[in-house]
Design a protein around this motif. Structure first.
Motif, PDB file in Angstrom:
ATOM      1  N   GLN A 165      61.631-114.072  90.151  1.00 16.23           N
ATOM      2  CA  GLN A 165      61.775-112.591  89.990  1.00 16.23           C
ATOM      3  C   GLN A 165      61.336-112.452  88.062  1.00 16.23           C
ATOM      4  O   GLN A 165      60.789-111.625  87.894  1.00 16.23           O
ATOM      5  CB  GLN A 165      62.966-111.968  90.266  1.00 16.23           C
ATOM      6  N   GLN A 166      61.999-113.270  87.505  1.00 15.38           N
ATOM      7  CA  GLN A 166      61.820-113.283  85.959  1.00 15.38           C
ATOM      8  C   GLN A 166      60.397-113.516  85.758  1.00 15.38           C
ATOM      9  O   GLN A 166      59.702-112.599  84.823  1.00 15.38           O
ATOM     10  CB  GLN A 166      62.637-114.193  85.191  1.00 15.38           C
ATOM     11  N   LEU A 167      59.842-114.551  86.270  1.00 12.27           N
ATOM     12  CA  LEU A 167      58.305-115.185  86.162  1.00 12.27           C
ATOM     13  C   LEU A 167      57.604-113.887  86.501  1.00 12.27           C
ATOM     14  O   LEU A 167      56.406-113.423  85.861  1.00 12.27           O
ATOM     15  CB  LEU A 167      57.935-116.322  87.067  1.00 12.27           C
ATOM     16  N   ASN A 168      57.694-112.885  87.838  1.00 10.21           N
ATOM     17  CA  ASN A 168      56.979-112.039  88.172  1.00 10.21           C
ATOM     18  C   ASN A 168      57.101-110.893  86.954  1.00 10.21           C
ATOM     19  O   ASN A 168      56.000-110.253  86.800  1.00 10.21           O
ATOM     20  CB  ASN A 168      57.599-111.161  89.462  1.00 10.21           C
ATOM     21  N   LYS A 169      58.174-110.550  86.526  1.00 12.61           N
ATOM     22  CA  LYS A 169      58.065-109.645  85.242  1.00 12.61           C
ATOM     23  C   LYS A 169      57.005-109.815  84.210  1.00 12.61           C
ATOM     24  O   LYS A 169      56.480-109.099  83.683  1.00 12.61           O
ATOM     25  CB  LYS A 169      59.707-109.482  84.918  1.00 12.61           C
ATOM     26  N   GLU A 170      57.252-111.384  83.829  1.00 13.06           N
ATOM     27  CA  GLU A 170      56.582-111.970  82.944  1.00 13.06           C
ATOM     28  C   GLU A 170      54.897-111.574  83.189  1.00 13.06           C
ATOM     29  O   GLU A 170      54.108-111.313  82.295  1.00 13.06           O
ATOM     30  CB  GLU A 170      56.984-113.123  82.325  1.00 13.06           C
ATOM     31  N   VAL A 171      54.676-112.085  84.219  1.00 19.33           N
ATOM     32  CA  VAL A 171      53.288-112.149  84.689  1.00 19.33           C
ATOM     33  C   VAL A 171      52.616-110.768  84.728  1.00 19.33           C
ATOM     34  O   VAL A 171      51.771-110.355  84.297  1.00 19.33           O
ATOM     35  CB  VAL A 171      52.981-112.984  85.920  1.00 19.33           C
ATOM     36  N   SER A 172      53.524-109.937  85.322  1.00 18.40           N
ATOM     37  CA  SER A 172      53.328-108.207  85.175  1.00 18.40           C
ATOM     38  C   SER A 172      52.959-107.880  83.940  1.00 18.40           C
ATOM     39  O   SER A 172      52.003-107.209  83.747  1.00 18.40           O
ATOM     40  CB  SER A 172      54.309-107.719  86.103  1.00 18.40           C
ATOM     41  N   ALA A 173      53.681-108.377  82.878  1.00 15.78           N
ATOM     42  CA  ALA A 173      53.591-107.632  81.618  1.00 15.78           C
ATOM     43  C   ALA A 173      52.494-108.235  81.130  1.00 15.78           C
ATOM     44  O   ALA A 173      51.692-107.366  80.523  1.00 15.78           O
ATOM     45  CB  ALA A 173      55.008-108.226  80.840  1.00 15.78           C
ATOM     46  N   ILE A 174      52.032-109.343  81.196  1.00 14.91           N
ATOM     47  CA  ILE A 174      50.996-110.124  80.773  1.00 14.91           C
ATOM     48  C   ILE A 174      49.760-109.332  81.186  1.00 14.91           C
ATOM     49  O   ILE A 174      48.686-108.977  80.750  1.00 14.91           O
ATOM     50  CB  ILE A 174      50.791-111.326  81.024  1.00 14.91           C
ATOM     51  N   ALA A 175      49.703-109.214  82.747  1.00  6.58           N
ATOM     52  CA  ALA A 175      48.706-108.602  83.192  1.00  6.58           C
ATOM     53  C   ALA A 175      48.320-107.047  82.728  1.00  6.58           C
ATOM     54  O   ALA A 175      47.399-106.427  82.921  1.00  6.58           O
ATOM     55  CB  ALA A 175      48.795-108.474  84.640  1.00  6.58           C
ATOM     56  N   GLY A 176      49.513-106.579  82.304  1.00  2.89           N
ATOM     57  CA  GLY A 176      49.099-104.959  82.177  1.00  2.89           C
ATOM     58  C   GLY A 176      49.045-104.925  80.721  1.00  2.89           C
ATOM     59  O   GLY A 176      48.664-103.887  80.283  1.00  2.89           O
ATOM     60  N   SER A 177      48.938-105.642  79.939  1.00  6.16           N
ATOM     61  CA  SER A 177      48.769-105.638  78.348  1.00  6.16           C
ATOM     62  C   SER A 177      47.282-105.419  78.196  1.00  6.16           C
ATOM     63  O   SER A 177      46.282-105.732  78.798  1.00  6.16           O
ATOM     64  CB  SER A 177      49.147-107.268  77.808  1.00  6.16           C
ATOM     65  N   ARG A 178      47.077-104.511  77.206  1.00  2.00           N
ATOM     66  CA  ARG A 178      45.923-104.048  76.693  1.00  2.00           C
ATOM     67  C   ARG A 178      44.966-105.331  75.852  1.00  2.00           C
ATOM     68  O   ARG A 178      43.915-105.274  75.533  1.00  2.00           O
ATOM     69  CB  ARG A 178      45.792-102.860  75.992  1.00  2.00           C
ATOM     70  N   PHE A 179      45.954-106.418  75.594  1.00  5.49           N
ATOM     71  CA  PHE A 179      45.223-107.191  74.783  1.00  5.49           C
ATOM     72  C   PHE A 179      44.746-108.441  75.537  1.00  5.49           C
ATOM     73  O   PHE A 179      44.263-109.731  75.026  1.00  5.49           O
ATOM     74  CB  PHE A 179      46.129-107.836  73.663  1.00  5.49           C
TER      75      PHE A 179
END
Length: 139
Positions: A30-44
């Motif tokens: 679940q923690q990994l999911n949050k991190e991956v989602s944040a990376i995927a949603g980053s504009r950079f």
């Protein structure tokens, strides 16, 4: 499935080490999911990296679902068997089953605890496992 094979299966299911391990995996996932989602949603992040992250996210979700299903199955088995043990009318049989499945004692420890021979302990245990298998149509 023989009584011995089923008893080993129940013993392993009743020991919570596997459940604790699976629960930790789910928490980490679940923690990994949050991190991956944040990376995927980053504009950079480039579109290629974003797509890889989304694919990885989907893999993690499938894996977490599978692990949760395993925990659910183990809990179903554990709860039914625990209820059976708690309902045993014979205190000697109950002592054997609680010692083995709730406390995880080895047979030699159960022999010392009950003051009965290995043969007696194993015979009574086998009788109760067989009874449980019959009651639950386990073959």
């Amino acid at each position: 499935m023989s009584e011995k094979e089923y008893a080993l299966y129940l013993y392993n299911a009743m020991q919570t080490r596997r459940i604790k391990s699976l629960t930790k995996c789910i928490d980490l996932g679940q923690q990994l999911n949050k991190e991956v989602s944040a990376i995927a949603g980053s504009r950079f992040v480039s579109e290629e990296v974003r797509q890889k992250c989304l694919q990885f996210h989907a893999e993690v979700v499938r894996s977490l679902d599978a692990e949760l299903e395993v925990i659910t199955q183990i809990n179903t088995v554990v709860m039914a068997f625990a209820e059976y043990i708690e309902a045993l009318p014979d205190t000697f049989d109950k002592e054997i089953m609680v010692s083995r499945y709730f406390h995880g004692y080895q047979w030699s420890e159960i022999e010392k605890l009950t003051g009965k021979s290995e043969r007696t302990v194993l015979r009574r245990h086998k009788k109760r496992i067989r009874e449980y298998m019959v009651l639950n149509n386990i073959t």
